[in-house]
Design a protein around this motif. Structure first.
Motif, PDB file in Angstrom:
ATOM      1  N   PHE A   8       8.354  -0.683  -5.914  1.00 27.61           N
ATOM      2  CA  PHE A   8       7.777  -0.982  -7.222  1.00 27.61           C
ATOM      3  C   PHE A   8       8.605  -0.329  -8.302  1.00 27.61           C
ATOM      4  O   PHE A   8       9.124   0.772  -8.136  1.00 27.61           O
ATOM      5  CB  PHE A   8       6.334  -0.461  -7.322  1.00 27.61           C
ATOM      6  CG  PHE A   8       5.355  -1.283  -6.560  1.00 27.61           C
ATOM      7  CD1 PHE A   8       4.824  -2.438  -7.102  1.00 27.61           C
ATOM      8  CD2 PHE A   8       4.952  -0.906  -5.288  1.00 27.61           C
ATOM      9  CE1 PHE A   8       3.923  -3.206  -6.398  1.00 27.61           C
ATOM     10  CE2 PHE A   8       4.047  -1.663  -4.579  1.00 27.61           C
ATOM     11  CZ  PHE A   8       3.530  -2.812  -5.132  1.00 27.61           C
ATOM     12  N   LYS A   9       8.679  -1.034  -9.417  1.00 27.45           N
ATOM     13  CA  LYS A   9       9.306  -0.517 -10.618  1.00 27.45           C
ATOM     14  C   LYS A   9       8.263  -0.621 -11.717  1.00 27.45           C
ATOM     15  O   LYS A   9       7.707  -1.695 -11.938  1.00 27.45           O
ATOM     16  CB  LYS A   9      10.542  -1.366 -10.960  1.00 27.45           C
ATOM     17  CG  LYS A   9      11.404  -0.796 -12.046  1.00 27.45           C
ATOM     18  CD  LYS A   9      12.573  -1.728 -12.310  1.00 27.45           C
ATOM     19  CE  LYS A   9      13.833  -1.079 -11.809  1.00 27.45           C
ATOM     20  NZ  LYS A   9      15.039  -1.804 -12.241  1.00 27.45           N
ATOM     21  N   MET A  18       7.057   7.816  -1.757  1.00 22.01           N
ATOM     22  CA  MET A  18       5.879   8.524  -1.253  1.00 22.01           C
ATOM     23  C   MET A  18       4.603   8.103  -1.993  1.00 22.01           C
ATOM     24  O   MET A  18       3.501   8.401  -1.554  1.00 22.01           O
ATOM     25  CB  MET A  18       6.066  10.039  -1.306  1.00 22.01           C
ATOM     26  CG  MET A  18       6.218  10.627  -2.676  1.00 22.01           C
ATOM     27  SD  MET A  18       6.586  12.370  -2.574  1.00 22.01           S
ATOM     28  CE  MET A  18       5.193  13.030  -3.446  1.00 22.01           C
ATOM     29  N   ASN A  19       4.748   7.363  -3.092  1.00 18.93           N
ATOM     30  CA  ASN A  19       3.593   6.828  -3.819  1.00 18.93           C
ATOM     31  C   ASN A  19       3.268   5.398  -3.399  1.00 18.93           C
ATOM     32  O   ASN A  19       2.447   4.737  -4.031  1.00 18.93           O
ATOM     33  CB  ASN A  19       3.830   6.885  -5.326  1.00 18.93           C
ATOM     34  CG  ASN A  19       3.915   8.307  -5.822  1.00 18.93           C
ATOM     35  OD1 ASN A  19       3.251   9.184  -5.305  1.00 18.93           O
ATOM     36  ND2 ASN A  19       4.756   8.543  -6.802  1.00 18.93           N
ATOM     37  N   VAL A  34       4.927  -8.887   8.856  1.00 16.55           N
ATOM     38  CA  VAL A  34       4.522  -9.008   7.457  1.00 16.55           C
ATOM     39  C   VAL A  34       4.431  -7.591   6.894  1.00 16.55           C
ATOM     40  O   VAL A  34       3.711  -6.748   7.420  1.00 16.55           O
ATOM     41  CB  VAL A  34       3.160  -9.725   7.321  1.00 16.55           C
ATOM     42  CG1 VAL A  34       2.718  -9.761   5.872  1.00 16.55           C
ATOM     43  CG2 VAL A  34       3.244 -11.120   7.907  1.00 16.55           C
ATOM     44  N   LEU A  35       5.183  -7.333   5.838  1.00 22.12           N
ATOM     45  CA  LEU A  35       5.224  -6.028   5.197  1.00 22.12           C
ATOM     46  C   LEU A  35       4.415  -6.100   3.911  1.00 22.12           C
ATOM     47  O   LEU A  35       4.710  -6.900   3.030  1.00 22.12           O
ATOM     48  CB  LEU A  35       6.682  -5.664   4.906  1.00 22.12           C
ATOM     49  CG  LEU A  35       6.999  -4.284   4.379  1.00 22.12           C
ATOM     50  CD1 LEU A  35       6.548  -3.210   5.365  1.00 22.12           C
ATOM     51  CD2 LEU A  35       8.492  -4.169   4.122  1.00 22.12           C
ATOM     52  N   GLN A  36       3.364  -5.276   3.807  1.00 21.59           N
ATOM     53  CA  GLN A  36       2.534  -5.226   2.603  1.00 21.59           C
ATOM     54  C   GLN A  36       2.653  -3.833   2.010  1.00 21.59           C
ATOM     55  O   GLN A  36       2.492  -2.839   2.721  1.00 21.59           O
ATOM     56  CB  GLN A  36       1.072  -5.523   2.921  1.00 21.59           C
ATOM     57  CG  GLN A  36       0.840  -6.927   3.416  1.00 21.59           C
ATOM     58  CD  GLN A  36      -0.626  -7.177   3.733  1.00 21.59           C
ATOM     59  OE1 GLN A  36      -1.372  -6.272   4.056  1.00 21.59           O
ATOM     60  NE2 GLN A  36      -1.027  -8.427   3.643  1.00 21.59           N
ATOM     61  N   VAL A  37       2.939  -3.776   0.712  1.00 24.04           N
ATOM     62  CA  VAL A  37       3.114  -2.498   0.032  1.00 24.04           C
ATOM     63  C   VAL A  37       2.272  -2.510  -1.235  1.00 24.04           C
ATOM     64  O   VAL A  37       2.199  -3.515  -1.931  1.00 24.04           O
ATOM     65  CB  VAL A  37       4.603  -2.259  -0.329  1.00 24.04           C
ATOM     66  CG1 VAL A  37       4.773  -0.920  -1.021  1.00 24.04           C
ATOM     67  CG2 VAL A  37       5.477  -2.333   0.913  1.00 24.04           C
TER      68      VAL A  37
END
Length: 105
Positions: A8-9, A18-19, A34-37
Motif C-alpha cells: 500500500f501507498k 509490518m502494517n 490468492v494473496l489478500q492484503v
C-alpha cells in the motif's frame, strides 16, 4: 498472472510491511494462490493531513508481467450522531477503520 507482492501507498508514502495483514488462500477452482492484503488507517493518520490535502491510499501489486496500481481510495473522517433520552445529540468520531482497496490483478 497473479500478484506475487502487494503493498500500500498512502499519500505518496509506502506503508511499512509490518502494517500489512496478509492472507494466502488457494482458489478451489483454479488451484492458484490468492494473496489478500489489507492495512488499517487510524484517525490520527488522517488528521495529520487535514487541511493540507485529502488522505488517500492505493494498492500496488507486482507479478511476473509487471506492476499494477489500483485507483486511489480517499479516506475521510466520519461522524456518527448518537441520540438518547438523556441527551439531545452528541457527535462521536470513528477512531479506527480498515481501508479495503479491491482490484483485479
Amino acid at each position: 498472472m497473479p500478484a506475487t507482492q502487494i503493498y500500500f501507498k498512502c499519500n505518496g508514502e509506502w506503508v511499512h510491511q509490518m502494517n500489512h495483514v496478509t492472507e494466502e488462500t488457494v482458489d478451489k477452482v483454479t488451484g492458484l494462490v490468492v494473496l489478500q492484503v489489507r492495512t488499517d488507517i487510524s484517525r490520527q493518520q488522517v488528521e495529520k493531513m487535514f487541511g493540507l490535502e485529502e488522505y488517500w491510499c492505493q494498492c500496488v501489486a507486482w507479478s511476473a508481467t509487471g506492476t499494477t496500481k489500483s485507483q486511489k481510495a480517499f479516506v475521510r473522517i466520519a461522524w456518527i450522531a448518537l441520540h438518547s433520552p438523556s441527551m439531545l445529540s452528541s457527535a462521536v468520531a470513528i477512531k479506527h477503520f480498515t481501508a479495503v482497496v479491491q482490484s483485479s490483478f
